[in-house]
Design a protein around this motif. Structure first.
Motif, PDB file in Angstrom:
ATOM      1  N   UNK A   1      40.317  15.841 -32.469  1.00  0.00           N
ATOM      2  CA  UNK A   1      40.144  14.540 -31.830  1.00  0.00           C
ATOM      3  C   UNK A   1      39.462  14.687 -30.472  1.00  0.00           C
ATOM      4  N   UNK A   2      39.760  15.776 -29.757  1.00  0.00           N
ATOM      5  CA  UNK A   2      39.083  16.002 -28.484  1.00  0.00           C
ATOM      6  C   UNK A   2      37.582  16.189 -28.699  1.00  0.00           C
ATOM      7  N   UNK A   3      37.195  16.755 -29.839  1.00  0.00           N
ATOM      8  CA  UNK A   3      35.781  16.934 -30.161  1.00  0.00           C
ATOM      9  C   UNK A   3      35.055  15.586 -30.134  1.00  0.00           C
ATOM     10  N   UNK A   4      35.622  14.579 -30.798  1.00  0.00           N
ATOM     11  CA  UNK A   4      34.978  13.258 -30.833  1.00  0.00           C
ATOM     12  C   UNK A   4      35.025  12.587 -29.465  1.00  0.00           C
ATOM     13  N   UNK A   5      36.130  12.757 -28.725  1.00  0.00           N
ATOM     14  CA  UNK A   5      36.212  12.181 -27.383  1.00  0.00           C
ATOM     15  C   UNK A   5      35.134  12.763 -26.484  1.00  0.00           C
ATOM     16  N   UNK A   6      34.958  14.070 -26.533  1.00  0.00           N
ATOM     17  CA  UNK A   6      33.959  14.745 -25.694  1.00  0.00           C
ATOM     18  C   UNK A   6      32.549  14.241 -26.014  1.00  0.00           C
ATOM     19  N   UNK A   7      32.239  14.102 -27.291  1.00  0.00           N
ATOM     20  CA  UNK A   7      30.910  13.621 -27.694  1.00  0.00           C
ATOM     21  C   UNK A   7      30.670  12.204 -27.193  1.00  0.00           C
ATOM     22  N   UNK A   8      31.667  11.330 -27.331  1.00  0.00           N
ATOM     23  CA  UNK A   8      31.489   9.939 -26.927  1.00  0.00           C
ATOM     24  C   UNK A   8      31.409   9.781 -25.418  1.00  0.00           C
ATOM     25  N   UNK A   9      32.213  10.521 -24.679  1.00  0.00           N
ATOM     26  CA  UNK A   9      32.126  10.461 -23.219  1.00  0.00           C
ATOM     27  C   UNK A   9      30.776  11.007 -22.751  1.00  0.00           C
ATOM     28  N   UNK A  10      30.298  12.066 -23.400  1.00  0.00           N
ATOM     29  CA  UNK A  10      28.991  12.618 -23.044  1.00  0.00           C
ATOM     30  C   UNK A  10      27.876  11.604 -23.289  1.00  0.00           C
ATOM     31  N   UNK A  11      27.953  10.874 -24.406  1.00  0.00           N
ATOM     32  CA  UNK A  11      26.937   9.853 -24.684  1.00  0.00           C
ATOM     33  C   UNK A  11      26.990   8.730 -23.658  1.00  0.00           C
ATOM     34  N   UNK A  12      28.185   8.427 -23.146  1.00  0.00           N
ATOM     35  CA  UNK A  12      28.317   7.383 -22.139  1.00  0.00           C
ATOM     36  C   UNK A  12      27.782   7.825 -20.784  1.00  0.00           C
ATOM     37  N   UNK A  13      28.101   9.064 -20.391  1.00  0.00           N
ATOM     38  CA  UNK A  13      27.762   9.538 -19.052  1.00  0.00           C
ATOM     39  C   UNK A  13      26.375  10.156 -18.957  1.00  0.00           C
TER      40      UNK A  13
ATOM     41  N   UNK B   1      24.308  22.455 -26.814  1.00  0.00           N
ATOM     42  CA  UNK B   1      23.244  23.333 -26.321  1.00  0.00           C
ATOM     43  C   UNK B   1      23.311  23.536 -24.813  1.00  0.00           C
ATOM     44  N   UNK B   2      24.202  22.810 -24.146  1.00  0.00           N
ATOM     45  CA  UNK B   2      24.335  22.904 -22.682  1.00  0.00           C
ATOM     46  C   UNK B   2      25.757  23.399 -22.379  1.00  0.00           C
ATOM     47  N   UNK B   3      25.914  24.702 -22.286  1.00  0.00           N
ATOM     48  CA  UNK B   3      27.246  25.293 -22.142  1.00  0.00           C
ATOM     49  C   UNK B   3      27.935  24.842 -20.864  1.00  0.00           C
ATOM     50  N   UNK B   4      27.202  24.765 -19.780  1.00  0.00           N
ATOM     51  CA  UNK B   4      27.823  24.364 -18.508  1.00  0.00           C
ATOM     52  C   UNK B   4      28.386  22.956 -18.599  1.00  0.00           C
TER      53      UNK B   4
ATOM     54  N   UNK C   1      37.306  24.713 -27.065  1.00  0.00           N
ATOM     55  CA  UNK C   1      35.978  25.187 -26.657  1.00  0.00           C
ATOM     56  C   UNK C   1      35.090  25.525 -27.850  1.00  0.00           C
ATOM     57  N   UNK C   2      35.529  25.218 -29.070  1.00  0.00           N
ATOM     58  CA  UNK C   2      34.684  25.417 -30.243  1.00  0.00           C
ATOM     59  C   UNK C   2      33.619  24.325 -30.271  1.00  0.00           C
ATOM     60  N   UNK C   3      32.387  24.699 -30.590  1.00  0.00           N
ATOM     61  CA  UNK C   3      31.272  23.740 -30.543  1.00  0.00           C
ATOM     62  C   UNK C   3      30.944  23.121 -31.895  1.00  0.00           C
ATOM     63  N   UNK C   4      31.493  23.672 -32.980  1.00  0.00           N
ATOM     64  CA  UNK C   4      31.240  23.133 -34.310  1.00  0.00           C
ATOM     65  C   UNK C   4      32.555  22.635 -34.920  1.00  0.00           C
TER      66      UNK C   4
ATOM     67  N   UNK D   1      31.527  22.911 -21.034  1.00  0.00           N
ATOM     68  CA  UNK D   1      32.757  23.457 -20.454  1.00  0.00           C
ATOM     69  C   UNK D   1      33.303  22.544 -19.362  1.00  0.00           C
ATOM     70  N   UNK D   2      32.408  22.021 -18.508  1.00  0.00           N
ATOM     71  CA  UNK D   2      32.852  21.154 -17.414  1.00  0.00           C
ATOM     72  C   UNK D   2      33.488  19.874 -17.948  1.00  0.00           C
ATOM     73  N   UNK D   3      32.852  19.261 -18.951  1.00  0.00           N
ATOM     74  CA  UNK D   3      33.384  18.027 -19.520  1.00  0.00           C
ATOM     75  C   UNK D   3      34.724  18.281 -20.209  1.00  0.00           C
ATOM     76  N   UNK D   4      34.832  19.401 -20.903  1.00  0.00           N
ATOM     77  CA  UNK D   4      36.092  19.755 -21.555  1.00  0.00           C
ATOM     78  C   UNK D   4      37.207  19.929 -20.532  1.00  0.00           C
ATOM     79  N   UNK D   5      36.912  20.618 -19.434  1.00  0.00           N
ATOM     80  CA  UNK D   5      37.918  20.857 -18.397  1.00  0.00           C
ATOM     81  C   UNK D   5      38.385  19.549 -17.763  1.00  0.00           C
TER      82      UNK D   5
END
Length: 461
Positions: free
Chosen positions: A342-354, A363-366, A187-190, A369-373
């Motif tokens: 590695x999850x950090x990069x996966x989360x960023x790439x999935x977010x860019x896709x979706x 900047x969008x905590x909700x 859940x770290x953002x940086x 957190x939802x994407x991480x879960x």
């Protein structure tokens, strides 16, 4: 096309007065600067730790098996060559980066939205496969495995050896506990906030290397180890093409390109990224070479696809079990600490896709957190469903990893939308693509033929 096709880099990339002049072809598109906003404050040492953590992951577990297939000398040469190609690929990526904060933005600059989306798919596929391997490996270490993947035998986990078989020593419960431990880290953002865990993970990889050295020396004195082969033993191979199956394993071990831009973005001086990458590659290549040699020295031709499986009570190495357990636990903890990066990069790439075009994920905590879960739940389900890492290692390196680490960087240089590539750059880029396509095609074909042969032999018994 999103980027203009100017023949020279922007003025910010040019040297200031009083410095040695640099030609337009040599000047990077990525300027070295200090972010006035204060967010880019990471140190070079922190970048080295984060890059090294991105590199040294689950791939190290199969380096001894790759050395068993190739022999020591070709394997060491392949490790050095893969590190050199990774350095060249990252150098291309940094030279062609203009303002974008991700690998996908770089590919989008050269090939448009379609290219960026395709890269995100490959990065996501590679990250899902690698993170699943991490969880499966941790589950194997703690709870044991049934065997069968890649010819590996069944082996007990540390918890089962210590306490016996219980519900709470099973893979499902152990991985839930691992997920709970990981929660504060994922859940770290940086990226830079993970620099301390990255440093610890690299230290644990070194500890694993030193323990392997200690066990190998102990086994030599006890007479249970023999000097490993320097060259491949063709009598043990089903065909000479089987040698190529070791190439994707090494490529996977040096696939970290998707984390280059997030780590670079947090440096106080972005031009330091190239030096940080080189230091990391030298460090990681040394760790790979040492672990591969000592693992092969210790277990010889009995080295399994996952060398951690060799460190159990039935390993036959004749070493104290405490050393075997220390080796397994140190590397399992290393994988746990690598996981968040590695999850950090996966989360960023999935977010860019979706969610293309949305405000930044941090900047969008909700949404964050939802994407991480969701990603953690998917990875947990895959780790429970897939009993062995062997299938993932066989094919992910031949597809996702070579595309991310060699084909896309080479294609960016050949596309050359900014007109800065020299002839030698394009020659190297073309060679990278040819090497990737040829070796991966042979490796995939060899793996498929081996699988068919295994099924035929199994049916005839």
């Amino acid at each position: 096309m999103a980027a203009s096709k100017s023949k020279h880099p922007p003025s910010s990339a040019m040297p200031s007065a009083g410095r040695e002049s640099v030609t337009a072809e040599e000047a990077p598109l990525l300027p070295g600067h200090t972010d006035p906003g204060g967010d880019s404050s990471a140190s070079v040492l922190g970048a080295v730790f984060n890059v090294s953590t991105s590199v040294v992951g689950a791939g190290i577990m199969s380096i001894p098996a790759a050395m068993r297939v190739l022999g020591v000398a070709p394997a060491l040469a392949l490790i050095a060559g893969a590190a050199a190609l990774a350095d060249a690929a990252v150098g291309f990526m940094l030279r062609y980066t203009r303002g974008g904060a991700s690998y996908a933005a770089l590919v989008g600059d050269a090939f448009g939205r379609g290219g960026a989306a395709l890269l995100n798919v490959f990065v996501a596929g590679n990250a899902v496969g690698t993170l699943t391997v991490y969880l499966v490996a941790v589950g194997d270490v703690m709870s044991g495995a049934a065997g069968g993947g890649g010819g590996d035998a069944a082996h007990a986990g540390v918890l089962q050896e210590w306490f016996g078989r219980h519900l709470w020593t099973g893979r499902e419960v152990v991985l839930v506990a691992v997920a709970a431990i990981l929660l504060p880290l994922v859940l770290r953002k940086r990226v830079d906030s993970l620099r301390y865990t990255s440093a610890i993970s690299i230290l644990l990889a070194v500890v694993f290397m030193l323990i392997s050295l200690g066990i190998a020396v102990y086994a030599l004195f006890k007479g249970t180890a023999t000097m490993p082969r320097m060259l491949p033993d063709f009598s043990r191979l089903s065909s000479p093409f089987e040698l190529f199956t070791a190439v994707p394993v090494i490529v996977v071990a040096f696939t970290f390109h998707f984390n280059v831009h997030p780590i670079r973005a947090e440096l106080s001086k972005t031009s330091d990224m190239k030096a940080a990458v080189r230091v990391s590659l030298v460090l990681c290549a040394a760790i790979y070479a040492a672990v591969g040699f000592f693992g092969f020295l210790l277990f010889g031709d009995a080295t399994m696809a996952d060398v951690l499986a060799n460190f159990d009570r039935s390993s036959g190495a004749g070493v104290p079990q405490a050393l075997n357990d220390a080796a397994r636990l140190s590397y399992a903890l290393h994988l746990v600490l690598v996981f968040p990066l590695l999850l950090f990069s996966l989360r960023v790439n999935v977010d860019e896709l979706l969610f293309p075009g949305r405000r930044p994920l941090a900047a969008d905590t909700r949404r964050f957190v939802a994407l991480t879960a969701v990603l953690m739940a998917v990875l947990y389900a895959l780790a429970i469903a897939i009993p062995s890492i062997w299938t993932l290692f066989e094919y992910s390196g031949s597809t996702f990893a070579v595309t991310i680490s060699l084909i896309f960087p080479g294609a960016i240089v050949l596309r050359d939308v900014h007109g800065i590539a020299k002839r030698k750059d394009k020659a190297l880029a073309a060679a990278m693509i040819i090497i990737a396509v040829v070796t991966s095609s042979i490796a995939i074909a060899s793996n498929i033929m081996s699988s068919i042969s295994d099924k035929v032999r199994g049916a005839s018994r």
